[in-house]
Design a protein around this motif. Structure first.
Motif, PDB file in Angstrom:
ATOM      1  N   ASN A 115       0.763  -1.334  -0.089  1.00 54.85           N
ATOM      2  CA  ASN A 115      -0.100   0.193  -0.063  1.00 54.85           C
ATOM      3  C   ASN A 115       0.636   1.246   0.032  1.00 54.85           C
ATOM      4  O   ASN A 115       0.446   2.316  -0.786  1.00 54.85           O
ATOM      5  N   THR A 116       1.918   1.173   0.747  1.00 52.42           N
ATOM      6  CA  THR A 116       2.886   2.298   0.987  1.00 52.42           C
ATOM      7  C   THR A 116       3.489   2.726  -0.292  1.00 52.42           C
ATOM      8  O   THR A 116       3.615   3.873  -0.896  1.00 52.42           O
ATOM      9  N   LEU A 117       3.996   1.573  -1.052  1.00 51.46           N
ATOM     10  CA  LEU A 117       4.677   1.668  -2.143  1.00 51.46           C
ATOM     11  C   LEU A 117       3.924   2.292  -3.213  1.00 51.46           C
ATOM     12  O   LEU A 117       4.322   3.033  -4.136  1.00 51.46           O
ATOM     13  N   GLU A 118       2.536   1.631  -3.377  1.00 54.63           N
ATOM     14  CA  GLU A 118       1.594   2.068  -4.277  1.00 54.63           C
ATOM     15  C   GLU A 118       1.392   3.663  -4.238  1.00 54.63           C
ATOM     16  O   GLU A 118       1.219   4.342  -5.436  1.00 54.63           O
ATOM     17  N   ARG A 119       0.995   3.845  -3.157  1.00 52.31           N
ATOM     18  CA  ARG A 119       0.762   5.445  -2.874  1.00 52.31           C
ATOM     19  C   ARG A 119       1.905   6.383  -2.908  1.00 52.31           C
ATOM     20  O   ARG A 119       1.668   7.502  -4.032  1.00 52.31           O
ATOM     21  N   LEU A 120       3.168   5.838  -2.695  1.00 49.41           N
ATOM     22  CA  LEU A 120       4.270   6.774  -3.114  1.00 49.41           C
ATOM     23  C   LEU A 120       4.264   6.887  -4.559  1.00 49.41           C
ATOM     24  O   LEU A 120       4.728   7.830  -5.088  1.00 49.41           O
ATOM     25  N   LEU A 121       4.249   5.833  -5.427  1.00 52.23           N
ATOM     26  CA  LEU A 121       4.328   5.846  -6.938  1.00 52.23           C
ATOM     27  C   LEU A 121       3.054   6.708  -7.447  1.00 52.23           C
ATOM     28  O   LEU A 121       3.380   7.528  -8.620  1.00 52.23           O
ATOM     29  N   GLN A 122       2.087   6.685  -6.769  1.00 52.00           N
ATOM     30  CA  GLN A 122       0.920   7.298  -7.508  1.00 52.00           C
ATOM     31  C   GLN A 122       1.320   8.877  -7.171  1.00 52.00           C
ATOM     32  O   GLN A 122       0.870   9.813  -7.755  1.00 52.00           O
ATOM     33  N   LEU A 123       2.007   9.266  -6.043  1.00 49.73           N
ATOM     34  CA  LEU A 123       2.340  10.662  -5.762  1.00 49.73           C
ATOM     35  C   LEU A 123       3.618  11.036  -6.475  1.00 49.73           C
ATOM     36  O   LEU A 123       4.009  12.224  -6.261  1.00 49.73           O
ATOM     37  N   HIS A 124       4.161  10.219  -7.391  1.00 49.37           N
ATOM     38  CA  HIS A 124       5.335  10.427  -8.515  1.00 49.37           C
ATOM     39  C   HIS A 124       6.637  10.448  -7.505  1.00 49.37           C
ATOM     40  O   HIS A 124       7.425  11.471  -7.920  1.00 49.37           O
ATOM     41  N   ALA A 125       6.643  10.014  -6.032  1.00 52.33           N
ATOM     42  CA  ALA A 125       7.705  10.147  -5.557  1.00 52.33           C
ATOM     43  C   ALA A 125       8.467   8.766  -5.991  1.00 52.33           C
ATOM     44  O   ALA A 125       7.980   7.944  -6.560  1.00 52.33           O
ATOM     45  N   ILE A 126      10.168   8.768  -5.842  1.00 55.04           N
ATOM     46  CA  ILE A 126      10.808   7.826  -6.050  1.00 55.04           C
ATOM     47  C   ILE A 126      11.185   7.249  -4.879  1.00 55.04           C
ATOM     48  O   ILE A 126      12.049   7.438  -4.043  1.00 55.04           O
ATOM     49  N   PRO A 127      10.783   5.879  -4.535  1.00 55.45           N
ATOM     50  CA  PRO A 127      11.077   5.255  -3.451  1.00 55.45           C
ATOM     51  C   PRO A 127      12.658   4.698  -3.510  1.00 55.45           C
ATOM     52  O   PRO A 127      13.043   4.106  -4.559  1.00 55.45           O
ATOM     53  N   ILE A 128      13.459   4.853  -2.459  1.00 51.19           N
ATOM     54  CA  ILE A 128      14.802   4.395  -2.182  1.00 51.19           C
ATOM     55  C   ILE A 128      14.810   3.233  -1.214  1.00 51.19           C
ATOM     56  O   ILE A 128      14.554   3.767  -0.085  1.00 51.19           O
ATOM     57  N   ILE A 129      15.093   2.008  -1.452  1.00 47.50           N
ATOM     58  CA  ILE A 129      14.778   0.928  -0.767  1.00 47.50           C
ATOM     59  C   ILE A 129      16.124   0.426  -0.449  1.00 47.50           C
ATOM     60  O   ILE A 129      17.026   0.175  -1.359  1.00 47.50           O
ATOM     61  N   ASN A 130      16.382   0.096   0.736  1.00 45.46           N
ATOM     62  CA  ASN A 130      17.544  -0.754   1.327  1.00 45.46           C
ATOM     63  C   ASN A 130      17.167  -1.710   2.467  1.00 45.46           C
ATOM     64  O   ASN A 130      15.935  -1.621   3.055  1.00 45.46           O
ATOM     65  N   GLU A 131      17.812  -2.651   2.671  1.00 46.07           N
ATOM     66  CA  GLU A 131      17.902  -3.516   3.867  1.00 46.07           C
ATOM     67  C   GLU A 131      17.976  -2.776   4.955  1.00 46.07           C
ATOM     68  O   GLU A 131      18.881  -1.805   5.075  1.00 46.07           O
ATOM     69  N   ASN A 132      17.082  -2.855   6.140  1.00 45.88           N
ATOM     70  CA  ASN A 132      17.372  -2.143   7.384  1.00 45.88           C
ATOM     71  C   ASN A 132      18.344  -2.795   8.153  1.00 45.88           C
ATOM     72  O   ASN A 132      18.442  -3.588   9.132  1.00 45.88           O
ATOM     73  N   ASP A 133      19.685  -2.596   7.466  1.00 41.97           N
ATOM     74  CA  ASP A 133      20.892  -3.123   8.180  1.00 41.97           C
ATOM     75  C   ASP A 133      21.442  -2.869   9.425  1.00 41.97           C
ATOM     76  O   ASP A 133      21.746  -3.667  10.256  1.00 41.97           O
ATOM     77  N   PRO A 134      20.971  -1.562   9.904  1.00 42.64           N
ATOM     78  CA  PRO A 134      21.435  -1.267  11.447  1.00 42.64           C
ATOM     79  C   PRO A 134      20.674  -2.171  12.455  1.00 42.64           C
ATOM     80  O   PRO A 134      20.907  -2.440  13.609  1.00 42.64           O
ATOM     81  N   VAL A 135      19.507  -2.735  12.059  1.00 40.60           N
ATOM     82  CA  VAL A 135      18.613  -3.329  13.224  1.00 40.60           C
ATOM     83  C   VAL A 135      18.554  -4.912  12.767  1.00 40.60           C
ATOM     84  O   VAL A 135      18.019  -5.822  13.354  1.00 40.60           O
TER      85      VAL A 135
END
Length: 255
Positions: A114-134
């Motif tokens: 849902n979050t990714l779909e909404r970000l794309l609808q809002l024309h944002a570019i998701p930058i994804i990485n593994e949550n390495d610190p935790v």
């Protein structure tokens, strides 16, 4: 098209771990142009640990706790850089840090979609990485090739592009076999194809060819094409979007 682009540490950083500014600027310029052309872009970006180690002026850490600390520092550097560079082209970025747990639990996966779909609808570019610190060992994804395939599956992407330090899958290791030939298309990932993959990646990265072929298997089983290509030239993504043969394309299984 909806494209997941994974970029490796060796593509973003110099051997010492510090950011390769010129190349990262080239990548962001091309990615911004691809987004301007109407495509949807999701970037899975490595380099947090390497950048953090560089900023802390330490060698690539071997123990888990120092890796996590370096990743926490590097994540700030990485997102600051992306926010600044994409901002020059009037694009908004969003950070998402994920672990295996986010894909393993139905509610979390649903929220992620849902979050990714909404970000794309809002024309944002998701930058994804593994949550390495935790991320602990139990829920660690291990490499961003796998993460890119999982993200592509969950948001029904059209294509995954792994930008690496190698041109694609070869008939043998091109570093040691001068007669090795690039395999342009893989229709099916057979045991023979899996045997061709292997060996460690660069000094800074964690993913070798084996992780890329394993990720391709995951993506193609979900019906998504995956391309492994050399990230040394940012403009290669233009050729990919135009359908030109680049690197090695693993063909997604059609329903």
């Amino acid at each position: 098209m909806r494209i997941v682009v994974k970029v490796g540490t060796s593509t973003l950083a110099h051997p010492g771990g510090l950011l390769n500014i010129r190349h990262t600027e080239d990548l962001v310029r091309v990615w911004s142009d691809i987004q301007n052309a109407g495509h949807q872009l999701i970037v899975v970006s490595s380099a947090a640990t390497g950048l953090g180690a560089g900023k802390l002026q330490i060698e690539k850490p071997g123990d888990l706790v120092t890796k996590q600390a370096a990743a926490a520092v590097g994540q700030c550097e990485l997102m600051y850089t992306y926010d600044r560079l994409f901002g020059q082209y009037n694009h908004t970025v969003a950070q998402m840090l994920l672990t295996w747990e986010d894909f393993d639990h139905e509610n979390r996966l649903h929220n992620l979609q849902n979050t990714l779909e909404r970000l794309l609808q809002l024309h944002a570019i998701p930058i994804i990485n593994e949550n390495d610190p935790v991320a602990c060992e139990e829920y660690s994804l291990g490499d961003n090739d796998t993460l890119a395939a999982l993200v592509a599956k969950c948001i029904h992407a059209d294509l995954v592009v792994l930008m690496s330090d190698i041109d694609g899958l070869y008939t043998a290791d091109p570093h040691t076999h001068s007669d090795a030939k690039l395999i342009p298309v893989v229709e099916e990932i057979t045991p023979e194809i899996e045997l061709l993959a292997g060996g460690a990646g660069s000094a800074l990265g964690t993913g070798g060819m084996l992780t890329k072929v394993t990720a391709a298997k995951r993506a193609t089983e979900a019906g998504v094409d995956m391309i492994i290509t050399n990230g040394a030239h940012a403009e290669v993504l233009y050729d990919i979007v135009e359908g030109k043969p680049v690197g090695t394309r693993f063909v997604g299984r059609k329903a």
